[in-house]
Design a protein around this motif. Sequence first.
Motif, PDB file in Angstrom:
ATOM      1  N   ARG A 196       0.601  -0.893  -0.229  1.00 27.37           N
ATOM      2  CA  ARG A 196       0.357   0.555   0.116  1.00 27.37           C
ATOM      3  C   ARG A 196       0.958   1.201   0.038  1.00 27.37           C
ATOM      4  O   ARG A 196       0.329   2.356   0.081  1.00 27.37           O
ATOM      5  CB  ARG A 196      -1.156  -0.069   1.092  1.00 27.37           C
ATOM      6  CG  ARG A 196      -1.695   0.980   1.649  1.00 27.37           C
ATOM      7  CD  ARG A 196      -3.509   0.588   1.894  1.00 27.37           C
ATOM      8  NE  ARG A 196      -3.835   0.068   0.812  1.00 27.37           N
ATOM      9  CZ  ARG A 196      -5.532   0.152   1.111  1.00 27.37           C
ATOM     10  NH1 ARG A 196      -5.743   0.632   1.870  1.00 27.37           N
ATOM     11  NH2 ARG A 196      -5.605  -1.216  -0.448  1.00 27.37           N
ATOM     12  N   VAL A 197       2.112   1.122   0.560  1.00 26.31           N
ATOM     13  CA  VAL A 197       2.797   2.380   0.228  1.00 26.31           C
ATOM     14  C   VAL A 197       3.182   2.443  -1.120  1.00 26.31           C
ATOM     15  O   VAL A 197       3.662   3.553  -1.618  1.00 26.31           O
ATOM     16  CB  VAL A 197       4.160   2.426   1.661  1.00 26.31           C
ATOM     17  CG1 VAL A 197       5.535   3.340   1.176  1.00 26.31           C
ATOM     18  CG2 VAL A 197       3.707   1.754   2.749  1.00 26.31           C
ATOM     19  N   MET A 198       3.559   1.198  -1.400  1.00 22.91           N
ATOM     20  CA  MET A 198       3.599   1.209  -3.089  1.00 22.91           C
ATOM     21  C   MET A 198       2.715   2.457  -4.117  1.00 22.91           C
ATOM     22  O   MET A 198       3.059   2.725  -4.910  1.00 22.91           O
ATOM     23  CB  MET A 198       4.195   0.687  -3.327  1.00 22.91           C
ATOM     24  CG  MET A 198       6.327  -0.886  -2.747  1.00 22.91           C
ATOM     25  SD  MET A 198       5.964  -2.031  -3.414  1.00 22.91           S
ATOM     26  CE  MET A 198       5.705  -2.052  -5.455  1.00 22.91           C
ATOM     27  N   VAL A 199       1.572   1.833  -3.271  1.00 23.05           N
ATOM     28  CA  VAL A 199       0.358   2.029  -4.295  1.00 23.05           C
ATOM     29  C   VAL A 199       0.428   3.582  -3.682  1.00 23.05           C
ATOM     30  O   VAL A 199      -0.034   4.986  -4.619  1.00 23.05           O
ATOM     31  CB  VAL A 199      -0.784   1.229  -4.010  1.00 23.05           C
ATOM     32  CG1 VAL A 199      -2.252   2.348  -4.723  1.00 23.05           C
ATOM     33  CG2 VAL A 199      -0.990  -0.570  -4.059  1.00 23.05           C
ATOM     34  N   PHE A 200       0.217   4.500  -3.221  1.00 25.70           N
ATOM     35  CA  PHE A 200      -0.038   5.588  -2.729  1.00 25.70           C
ATOM     36  C   PHE A 200       1.095   6.491  -3.249  1.00 25.70           C
ATOM     37  O   PHE A 200       1.068   7.557  -3.795  1.00 25.70           O
ATOM     38  CB  PHE A 200       0.289   5.677  -1.329  1.00 25.70           C
ATOM     39  CG  PHE A 200      -1.725   5.580  -0.693  1.00 25.70           C
ATOM     40  CD1 PHE A 200      -2.396   4.977  -1.453  1.00 25.70           C
ATOM     41  CD2 PHE A 200      -1.704   5.547   0.498  1.00 25.70           C
ATOM     42  CE1 PHE A 200      -3.783   4.694  -1.036  1.00 25.70           C
ATOM     43  CE2 PHE A 200      -2.491   4.645   1.073  1.00 25.70           C
ATOM     44  CZ  PHE A 200      -3.927   4.330   0.419  1.00 25.70           C
ATOM     45  N   GLY A 201       2.291   5.859  -2.720  1.00 21.46           N
ATOM     46  CA  GLY A 201       3.385   6.560  -3.365  1.00 21.46           C
ATOM     47  C   GLY A 201       4.053   6.840  -5.235  1.00 21.46           C
ATOM     48  O   GLY A 201       3.853   7.387  -5.631  1.00 21.46           O
ATOM     49  N   GLY A 202       2.931   5.368  -5.843  1.00 23.95           N
ATOM     50  CA  GLY A 202       3.076   5.696  -7.479  1.00 23.95           C
ATOM     51  C   GLY A 202       1.476   6.191  -7.592  1.00 23.95           C
ATOM     52  O   GLY A 202       1.576   6.989  -8.807  1.00 23.95           O
ATOM     53  N   PHE A 203       0.574   6.969  -7.034  1.00 24.87           N
ATOM     54  CA  PHE A 203      -0.279   8.272  -7.068  1.00 24.87           C
ATOM     55  C   PHE A 203      -0.032   9.179  -6.677  1.00 24.87           C
ATOM     56  O   PHE A 203      -0.231  10.050  -8.064  1.00 24.87           O
ATOM     57  CB  PHE A 203      -1.338   7.849  -6.160  1.00 24.87           C
ATOM     58  CG  PHE A 203      -2.638   6.295  -6.317  1.00 24.87           C
ATOM     59  CD1 PHE A 203      -2.585   5.833  -7.169  1.00 24.87           C
ATOM     60  CD2 PHE A 203      -2.787   5.794  -4.985  1.00 24.87           C
ATOM     61  CE1 PHE A 203      -2.818   4.707  -7.622  1.00 24.87           C
ATOM     62  CE2 PHE A 203      -4.258   4.846  -5.682  1.00 24.87           C
ATOM     63  CZ  PHE A 203      -3.828   4.236  -6.025  1.00 24.87           C
ATOM     64  N   ALA A 204       1.332   9.112  -6.396  1.00 27.15           N
ATOM     65  CA  ALA A 204       1.549  10.844  -5.704  1.00 27.15           C
ATOM     66  C   ALA A 204       2.334  11.144  -6.934  1.00 27.15           C
ATOM     67  O   ALA A 204       2.849  12.002  -8.014  1.00 27.15           O
ATOM     68  CB  ALA A 204       2.762  10.603  -4.939  1.00 27.15           C
ATOM     69  N   ILE A 210      -4.587   0.835 -13.235  1.00 28.00           N
ATOM     70  CA  ILE A 210      -5.207  -0.742 -13.369  1.00 28.00           C
ATOM     71  C   ILE A 210      -3.951  -1.583 -12.432  1.00 28.00           C
ATOM     72  O   ILE A 210      -4.548  -2.257 -11.624  1.00 28.00           O
ATOM     73  CB  ILE A 210      -5.176  -0.974 -14.485  1.00 28.00           C
ATOM     74  CG1 ILE A 210      -6.837  -0.052 -15.011  1.00 28.00           C
ATOM     75  CG2 ILE A 210      -5.388  -2.784 -14.522  1.00 28.00           C
ATOM     76  CD1 ILE A 210      -6.528  -0.266 -16.496  1.00 28.00           C
ATOM     77  N   PHE A 211      -2.261  -1.535 -12.644  1.00 23.66           N
ATOM     78  CA  PHE A 211      -1.730  -1.911 -11.742  1.00 23.66           C
ATOM     79  C   PHE A 211      -1.433  -1.393 -10.151  1.00 23.66           C
ATOM     80  O   PHE A 211      -1.532  -2.808  -9.524  1.00 23.66           O
ATOM     81  CB  PHE A 211      -0.539  -2.166 -12.317  1.00 23.66           C
ATOM     82  CG  PHE A 211       0.606  -2.248 -12.287  1.00 23.66           C
ATOM     83  CD1 PHE A 211       1.027  -4.455 -11.871  1.00 23.66           C
ATOM     84  CD2 PHE A 211       1.515  -1.580 -11.216  1.00 23.66           C
ATOM     85  CE1 PHE A 211       2.093  -4.481 -11.231  1.00 23.66           C
ATOM     86  CE2 PHE A 211       2.609  -2.713 -10.365  1.00 23.66           C
ATOM     87  CZ  PHE A 211       2.703  -3.856 -10.658  1.00 23.66           C
ATOM     88  N   LEU A 212      -1.917  -0.561  -9.958  1.00 32.50           N
ATOM     89  CA  LEU A 212      -1.597   0.199  -8.427  1.00 32.50           C
ATOM     90  C   LEU A 212      -2.947  -0.762  -7.902  1.00 32.50           C
ATOM     91  O   LEU A 212      -2.640  -1.193  -6.977  1.00 32.50           O
ATOM     92  CB  LEU A 212      -1.108   1.256  -8.547  1.00 32.50           C
ATOM     93  CG  LEU A 212      -0.090   1.427  -8.992  1.00 32.50           C
ATOM     94  CD1 LEU A 212       0.017   3.413  -8.958  1.00 32.50           C
ATOM     95  CD2 LEU A 212       1.058   1.203  -8.277  1.00 32.50           C
ATOM     96  N   GLN A 213      -4.150  -0.114  -8.437  1.00 34.36           N
ATOM     97  CA  GLN A 213      -5.343  -0.776  -7.648  1.00 34.36           C
ATOM     98  C   GLN A 213      -5.222  -3.061  -7.694  1.00 34.36           C
ATOM     99  O   GLN A 213      -6.173  -2.728  -6.344  1.00 34.36           O
ATOM    100  CB  GLN A 213      -6.252  -0.161  -8.944  1.00 34.36           C
ATOM    101  CG  GLN A 213      -6.630   0.921  -8.314  1.00 34.36           C
ATOM    102  CD  GLN A 213      -6.976   1.395  -7.309  1.00 34.36           C
ATOM    103  OE1 GLN A 213      -6.626   1.531  -6.564  1.00 34.36           O
ATOM    104  NE2 GLN A 213      -8.377   2.048  -7.050  1.00 34.36           N
ATOM    105  N   ALA A 231       1.164  11.380  -1.104  1.00 37.27           N
ATOM    106  CA  ALA A 231       2.790  10.958  -0.336  1.00 37.27           C
ATOM    107  C   ALA A 231       2.369  11.138   0.999  1.00 37.27           C
ATOM    108  O   ALA A 231       3.343  10.281   2.184  1.00 37.27           O
ATOM    109  CB  ALA A 231       3.665  12.057  -0.998  1.00 37.27           C
ATOM    110  N   VAL A 232       1.499  11.734   1.100  1.00 37.68           N
ATOM    111  CA  VAL A 232       1.581  12.112   2.775  1.00 37.68           C
ATOM    112  C   VAL A 232       0.640  10.562   3.652  1.00 37.68           C
ATOM    113  O   VAL A 232       1.309  10.006   5.217  1.00 37.68           O
ATOM    114  CB  VAL A 232       0.494  12.986   3.407  1.00 37.68           C
ATOM    115  CG1 VAL A 232       0.165  13.133   4.740  1.00 37.68           C
ATOM    116  CG2 VAL A 232       1.101  14.255   3.539  1.00 37.68           C
ATOM    117  N   GLY A 233      -0.032  10.337   2.776  1.00 31.87           N
ATOM    118  CA  GLY A 233      -0.755   8.965   2.597  1.00 31.87           C
ATOM    119  C   GLY A 233       0.350   7.794   2.840  1.00 31.87           C
ATOM    120  O   GLY A 233      -0.021   6.769   3.325  1.00 31.87           O
ATOM    121  N   ALA A 234       0.948   7.647   2.195  1.00 27.56           N
ATOM    122  CA  ALA A 234       2.421   6.957   2.354  1.00 27.56           C
ATOM    123  C   ALA A 234       3.257   6.458   3.565  1.00 27.56           C
ATOM    124  O   ALA A 234       3.318   5.406   4.001  1.00 27.56           O
ATOM    125  CB  ALA A 234       3.271   6.803  -0.052  1.00 27.56           C
ATOM    126  N   GLY A 235       3.531   7.776   3.482  1.00 26.05           N
ATOM    127  CA  GLY A 235       4.102   8.111   4.505  1.00 26.05           C
ATOM    128  C   GLY A 235       3.584   7.212   5.654  1.00 26.05           C
ATOM    129  O   GLY A 235       3.865   6.938   6.681  1.00 26.05           O
TER     130      GLY A 235
END
Length: 460
Positions: free
Chosen positions: A341-349, A366-369, A432-436
């Motif tokens: 999930r850190v990778m997912v939110f980091g990917g969104f950022a 699609i990949f991140l989801q 990025a804040v969510g990933a952190g």
Amino acid sequence: MATLSAPAAEGTTWERKVRWFYSFLPHKMGAGSTLSLMPLFITDVLGANVAVVGIASALSSAAAVPAAWFWGWLSDRFGSRRSYLALGFLGFALPTLLMAFSRDIYTFLLLVVAAAATGMAATPVSSTLIMDSLPRSHWDQAFGRFNQIGGWALVAGRIFGFLWMTYAVLWWGNEFAQRNLWLIGGGLGLLSVVGAWQMTPVLNRRRLPERAHMAEIVGKTGFSLVERPRYLPNSLHHLPTLNPLRLVRQLLAAGLGAPIRRFSQPLILYYLVSFLLFTASVMAYTPFAVWQRQELGNTPGHVFLVGMVNSIAAAFSYRWVGAAIQRRDSLIVQAGTLTLRVMVFGGFAAVSLLGLRGPASLAVLIFLQALSGLSWAGIAVAGNTTVAHLAPRGREGAAVGTYNSFVGLGAILGALVSGYVVLWLGYGLAFAVGAGGIGLTVLMLMLVRHWARVNHDVTP
């Protein structure tokens, strides 16, 4: 003449007693079809901003958490379980139908609160019906079947919502498609009202013995197979007996090192970790659909497609994650899935900050989801399992109830601040804040595991 063996006959009997599971099919399909609709409707049709999306999600969670306690308490004392099941379906269906006719944000928010509060009437009843009508030896199978039916019905609704928003927008326009999807979702909910009334057994009102809450049962129930905009239990088998706000005040006043009379110290820390986890997750995910529309320029159909991938990945991952927890401890599995999930939110950022647009951004989402769906399966399964193993013997149900309270409070706070974080920092930094925040929970989970193993000789 052929006769059924005793085990086969017994299996057939318990399956007949839970025919009412299938009354959830239209309701879950209606809920799934509208799962991604609220943020788009608020911004595209009603013209509000992303902060209002967060407020709507927070109000929904804030109404649903006390409502679940109230309906559970009421159903134990008055009326039949069947009545509350039908009332819950009706409480979802009618406000959902009326949302189609909303012309201003205030009317819509009122309907959101009404749907959350009255729709929760069915949530505690579903679990108590299973435990009241079946012997404990069948609980495991019954809860598994219940989650499976509801989870895949939600996925089917997701698929329908994607197809509807893809083609209805092309044929009749965006506003027409969104308003009529509310009508379809509410209409499906009305079918469940009829199904619940016809298929749900009416049990004799009697004083039932106190239910045992085994860790292996607790770990398989509690959350939907599909991640929702608000993170609340899919079924409640025990209502909280502790006030989480009072518990937090005690912790802040005395420090984490103070003795906790009722629950073990690692469990208390795990509650706080879960609060942070859901605050960060909901904060990052609440504006996700609006971000796709406003910054990436995705169509409503693409937004529903991305949400559908998450749900399908989670549903397929649920059983695999459960098997992984049996091979390894639940905290290790949860830490691993949260790292995803850190990778997912980091990917969104990264998509936002690097300016990735068009088909390339859609492929990345699609990949991140898909990764996010796997991550949700880890959160849903490992969370309740961890609490059940950390709790003192005989207090598993109360511990899971308190855990659900912290989850609900985290969801409310995360949704409430999400829109304002976006307005202040922008979408990229909000992700990025969510990933952190999720990264911090991974480190804290390792601390929980260390304390449980060293000080309490427990392996969650």
